[in-house]
Motif scaffolding. Sequence first.
Motif, PDB file in Angstrom:
ATOM      1  N   PRO A 119      22.567  40.499 -53.942  1.00 55.68           N
ATOM      2  CA  PRO A 119      21.599  41.927 -53.949  1.00 55.68           C
ATOM      3  C   PRO A 119      21.963  42.544 -55.424  1.00 55.68           C
ATOM      4  O   PRO A 119      23.126  42.569 -55.785  1.00 55.68           O
ATOM      5  N   LEU A 120      20.720  43.411 -55.837  1.00 59.59           N
ATOM      6  CA  LEU A 120      21.180  43.983 -56.871  1.00 59.59           C
ATOM      7  C   LEU A 120      22.223  45.136 -56.992  1.00 59.59           C
ATOM      8  O   LEU A 120      23.139  45.218 -57.864  1.00 59.59           O
ATOM      9  N   SER A 121      22.337  45.918 -55.961  1.00 56.73           N
ATOM     10  CA  SER A 121      23.263  46.731 -55.619  1.00 56.73           C
ATOM     11  C   SER A 121      24.756  46.205 -55.849  1.00 56.73           C
ATOM     12  O   SER A 121      25.705  46.802 -56.376  1.00 56.73           O
ATOM     13  N   ASP A 122      24.833  44.890 -55.094  1.00 60.55           N
ATOM     14  CA  ASP A 122      26.119  44.318 -55.324  1.00 60.55           C
ATOM     15  C   ASP A 122      26.384  43.903 -57.047  1.00 60.55           C
ATOM     16  O   ASP A 122      27.459  44.074 -57.053  1.00 60.55           O
ATOM     17  N   ARG A 123      25.172  43.274 -57.393  1.00 59.52           N
ATOM     18  CA  ARG A 123      25.749  42.970 -58.948  1.00 59.52           C
ATOM     19  C   ARG A 123      25.955  44.308 -59.851  1.00 59.52           C
ATOM     20  O   ARG A 123      26.952  44.010 -60.642  1.00 59.52           O
ATOM     21  N   LEU A 124      25.332  45.255 -59.647  1.00 60.31           N
ATOM     22  CA  LEU A 124      25.583  46.479 -60.375  1.00 60.31           C
ATOM     23  C   LEU A 124      26.961  47.042 -60.093  1.00 60.31           C
ATOM     24  O   LEU A 124      27.682  47.616 -60.879  1.00 60.31           O
ATOM     25  N   GLY A 125      27.191  46.726 -58.707  1.00 63.70           N
ATOM     26  CA  GLY A 125      28.700  47.255 -58.495  1.00 63.70           C
ATOM     27  C   GLY A 125      29.854  46.401 -58.994  1.00 63.70           C
ATOM     28  O   GLY A 125      30.814  46.905 -59.571  1.00 63.70           O
ATOM     29  N   ARG A 126      29.570  45.108 -59.049  1.00 67.61           N
ATOM     30  CA  ARG A 126      30.582  44.299 -59.745  1.00 67.61           C
ATOM     31  C   ARG A 126      30.500  44.503 -61.600  1.00 67.61           C
ATOM     32  O   ARG A 126      31.514  44.665 -61.746  1.00 67.61           O
ATOM     33  N   ILE A 127      29.537  44.863 -61.877  1.00 68.83           N
ATOM     34  CA  ILE A 127      29.207  45.173 -63.442  1.00 68.83           C
ATOM     35  C   ILE A 127      30.185  46.504 -63.509  1.00 68.83           C
ATOM     36  O   ILE A 127      30.827  46.755 -64.526  1.00 68.83           O
ATOM     37  N   LYS A 128      30.132  47.388 -62.712  1.00 67.70           N
ATOM     38  CA  LYS A 128      30.620  48.835 -63.056  1.00 67.70           C
ATOM     39  C   LYS A 128      32.217  48.700 -62.909  1.00 67.70           C
ATOM     40  O   LYS A 128      32.901  49.361 -63.353  1.00 67.70           O
ATOM     41  N   SER A 129      32.335  47.589 -62.191  1.00 64.69           N
ATOM     42  CA  SER A 129      33.998  47.361 -61.785  1.00 64.69           C
ATOM     43  C   SER A 129      34.588  46.755 -62.663  1.00 64.69           C
ATOM     44  O   SER A 129      35.788  46.363 -62.695  1.00 64.69           O
ATOM     45  N   GLY A 130      33.877  45.949 -63.569  1.00 67.59           N
ATOM     46  CA  GLY A 130      34.411  45.185 -64.742  1.00 67.59           C
ATOM     47  C   GLY A 130      34.189  43.652 -64.291  1.00 67.59           C
ATOM     48  O   GLY A 130      35.011  42.620 -65.135  1.00 67.59           O
ATOM     49  N   TYR A 131      33.487  43.252 -63.443  1.00 64.68           N
ATOM     50  CA  TYR A 131      33.265  42.154 -63.301  1.00 64.68           C
ATOM     51  C   TYR A 131      32.084  41.317 -63.461  1.00 64.68           C
ATOM     52  O   TYR A 131      31.108  42.101 -63.606  1.00 64.68           O
ATOM     53  N   PRO A 132      31.951  40.213 -63.597  1.00 69.45           N
ATOM     54  CA  PRO A 132      30.448  39.593 -63.940  1.00 69.45           C
ATOM     55  C   PRO A 132      29.754  39.634 -62.565  1.00 69.45           C
ATOM     56  O   PRO A 132      30.074  39.778 -61.595  1.00 69.45           O
TER      57      PRO A 132
END
Length: 113
Positions: free
Chosen positions: A5-18
């Motif tokens: 899900p987009l929200s999961d991907r954005l959360g990972r990016i915000k946390s510094g992960y791919p």
Amino acid sequence: MERIPLSDRLGRIKSGYPAFPEFVPCAIRAMAEVPLSDYLHAFPDKLERLREILALTPEEAAHTPYREAAERIDRLWRVQRNRALLGEALDAMAAPIRRCYKERGQAYANTAP
């Protein structure tokens, strides 16, 4: 292939992960082909010491990929008794990763993938 899900991907990016787990193996394969002189450009003393240990000329270091240097260290580890010297080689190879981790340490400490 799993849809993330987009929200999961954005959360990972915000946390510094791919955003995508596939990124990590691709990045490792790409890094393996980076020449030592490029990989260690910010660490000239480490590059020089690694060249000495692996008996590489400056020209060879400019064209020897990280992967090949790691393979040389592995081969030497199997036959050489001076493991302290090879420890120096491993230390040199890890310098950029240690710097990255140190610079991003706060982000890693405060987040989870």
